[in-house]
Design an enzyme around this catalytic site. Sequence first.
Site, PDB file in Angstrom:
ATOM      1  N   ASP A   1      83.970  52.358 -29.466  1.00  0.00           N
ATOM      2  CA  ASP A   1      84.707  53.690 -29.976  1.00  0.00           C
ATOM      3  C   ASP A   1      84.530  54.754 -29.399  1.00  0.00           C
ATOM      4  O   ASP A   1      84.856  56.410 -29.429  1.00  0.00           O
ATOM      5  CB  ASP A   1      83.620  54.604 -31.157  1.00  0.00           C
TER       6      ASP A   1
ATOM      7  N   GLY B   1      87.443  47.902 -34.099  1.00  0.00           N
ATOM      8  CA  GLY B   1      88.690  48.714 -35.628  1.00  0.00           C
ATOM      9  C   GLY B   1      89.098  49.268 -34.579  1.00  0.00           C
ATOM     10  O   GLY B   1      88.599  51.004 -34.351  1.00  0.00           O
ATOM     11  N   HIS B   2      90.532  49.098 -35.013  1.00  0.00           N
ATOM     12  CA  HIS B   2      91.418  50.694 -34.678  1.00  0.00           C
ATOM     13  C   HIS B   2      92.551  50.784 -35.720  1.00  0.00           C
ATOM     14  O   HIS B   2      93.073  49.986 -36.304  1.00  0.00           O
ATOM     15  CB  HIS B   2      91.408  50.479 -32.708  1.00  0.00           C
TER      16      HIS B   2
ATOM     17  N   GLN C   1      83.808  47.089 -28.349  1.00  0.00           N
ATOM     18  CA  GLN C   1      82.903  47.376 -28.140  1.00  0.00           C
ATOM     19  C   GLN C   1      83.113  48.274 -26.629  1.00  0.00           C
ATOM     20  O   GLN C   1      83.776  48.416 -25.848  1.00  0.00           O
ATOM     21  CB  GLN C   1      81.947  46.567 -28.146  1.00  0.00           C
TER      22      GLN C   1
ATOM     23  N   LYS D   1      89.668  53.271 -27.731  1.00  0.00           N
ATOM     24  CA  LYS D   1      90.121  52.462 -26.584  1.00  0.00           C
ATOM     25  C   LYS D   1      91.046  51.527 -27.458  1.00  0.00           C
ATOM     26  O   LYS D   1      92.726  51.688 -26.525  1.00  0.00           O
ATOM     27  CB  LYS D   1      89.816  51.308 -26.897  1.00  0.00           C
TER      28      LYS D   1
HETATM   29  P1  IMP Z   1      76.968  43.521 -34.137  1.00  0.00           P
HETATM   30  O1  IMP Z   1      78.394  44.008 -33.312  1.00  0.00           O
HETATM   31  O2  IMP Z   1      78.101  43.642 -35.693  1.00  0.00           O
HETATM   32  O3  IMP Z   1      76.268  42.728 -34.338  1.00  0.00           O
HETATM   33  O4  IMP Z   1      76.701  45.218 -34.629  1.00  0.00           O
HETATM   34  C1  IMP Z   1      76.038  44.724 -32.818  1.00  0.00           C
HETATM   35  C2  IMP Z   1      75.793  46.202 -32.323  1.00  0.00           C
HETATM   36  O5  IMP Z   1      76.542  46.761 -31.594  1.00  0.00           O
HETATM   37  C3  IMP Z   1      75.205  47.193 -33.224  1.00  0.00           C
HETATM   38  O6  IMP Z   1      74.598  48.692 -32.639  1.00  0.00           O
HETATM   39  C4  IMP Z   1      76.646  47.636 -33.665  1.00  0.00           C
HETATM   40  O7  IMP Z   1      76.284  49.129 -34.384  1.00  0.00           O
HETATM   41  C5  IMP Z   1      77.259  47.781 -32.916  1.00  0.00           C
HETATM   42  N1  IMP Z   1      78.378  47.617 -32.800  1.00  0.00           N
HETATM   43  C6  IMP Z   1      79.688  46.732 -32.324  1.00  0.00           C
HETATM   44  N2  IMP Z   1      80.673  46.444 -32.880  1.00  0.00           N
HETATM   45  C7  IMP Z   1      81.060  47.896 -33.016  1.00  0.00           C
HETATM   46  C8  IMP Z   1      82.400  48.625 -32.563  1.00  0.00           C
HETATM   47  O8  IMP Z   1      83.398  47.993 -31.970  1.00  0.00           O
HETATM   48  N3  IMP Z   1      82.191  49.711 -31.583  1.00  0.00           N
HETATM   49  C9  IMP Z   1      80.521  50.280 -32.057  1.00  0.00           C
HETATM   50  N4  IMP Z   1      79.386  50.023 -31.830  1.00  0.00           N
HETATM   51  C10 IMP Z   1      79.901  48.533 -32.522  1.00  0.00           C
END
Ligand code: IMP
Length: 430
Positions: free
Chosen positions: A13, A40-41, A226, A16
């Site tokens: 977040d 997501g964006h 991420q 990007k």
């Molecule tokens: P997962 O990727 O859904 O398995 O989540 C694992 C961790 O990564 C959690 O803390 C999510 O909130 C974080 N996370 C996954 N994708 C994003 C993103 O695009 N932005 C911010 N945090 C993310």
Amino acid sequence: MSTLVVTGAQWGDEGKGKVVDVLAADADMVVRFAGGNNAGHTLVVDGAKLVTHLVPSGCRYPGTACMLAAGMVIDPFVLREEVDTLRAHGLLQGDELAVALDAHVVMPYHRELDGLREEAEGRGRFAVGTTRRGIGPAYESKVGRRGVRIRDLFDPNALAARIEADLAVIEPERRALGAREPVDVPRLVDRLVEATAWLEPVACDVGGRVFDAVAAGRNVLFEGAQGALLDVDFGTYPYVTSSNTTAGGVCTGVGVGPGLLGEVWGITKAYTTRVGRGPFPTRAEPAAEQALRDAGGEYGATTGRPRDCGWLDLPALRYAARINGYTGLCITKVDVLAAVERPLVCTRYADGAEPGTTPLSQVRPVLEPIEGWDEPGLARAVAAAASLRDLPGPVRAYLDRIEAVVGVPVVLISTGADRAKTLRLRQPFQ
Ligand code: IMP
């Protein structure tokens, strides 16, 4: 050769979407190399708001090739919906979209299991606060050598066998966590075949296409998802995502060697946010946190969750620069920080602690006020700046401090959500 890798330098977040959107204007190809629809964006195309979770941001530029590489995990139902919407807006025409034959598929039962696990906290489990999109379970199936790849979707008999192998491991856990019915495999195969017939012509050796594009002198942008501190190996484990989010993930996720990579830019906010659970040393106290959240609109694009907010953590950023090999830093939301009163910055951790050695759950950040922030009209001057020289002195001093502590030059500054609010200090493609 002209390639640029862009990755998040914090916990995701970082903005990007906007930065890649700006940089992709000069790219011939944009490639996503890891993760799935946990990202997501939002893009604004002809006044319409489009949210993408899988397709890289380059899709807004007709003629720019959008690649989903093998290191990704792809939910085919989400992908179909996204591509249908983008195509309805005249985007992703012809061979502008390619999906790796070797990318893994996020199955509906992966998604279900992700949610069941998050809800089962306390029964011998702990919640990570995932996005519940099935990302972790899909990567588990992949490294467990029982996953379903995109190429398997085009052979229904092989597909059923792959799913049976995966479910032999997953079904007992599903049932233990409360799923009532076993997965109906023939029905799932039918749904998948129906939902993915369109995909066969765009499924290919994405790594080969990327290699050829670079060899032909095209500008190729690798878009991270991420952030560094969510990397499965180098992030705040176990509160991480399940893929390598750092620049090394480009090589393993696309299938190209490190010699192919040029610039590597890290994106960081001028402050820090985090969603999901896990350590966050520089989280602000509640009133300041809410001020940052309000000023920055800090709610998740994928899940809508309010983000935890705090101050810029320079030791963590220096660590992100090391594990990514950053050659440039992009600082976003400088306008938001400018609108906040009495901001702080973490320049070091107490007792000489460093990320990589001491877990972030155990460090004590040393926080200092950012000097000169009480200058009248600071936020207005940032919003109006057309060049680095126009930025107020205290803001330039803050950026200089970041460069000095992290040891990487600032190459881009974002001063507002609008694409025009971008100060570019270096060209991404040489
Ligand atoms: P997962 O990727 O859904 O398995 O989540 C694992 C961790 O990564 C959690 O803390 C999510 O909130 C974080 N996370 C996954 N994708 C994003 C993103 O695009 N932005 C911010 N945090 C993310």
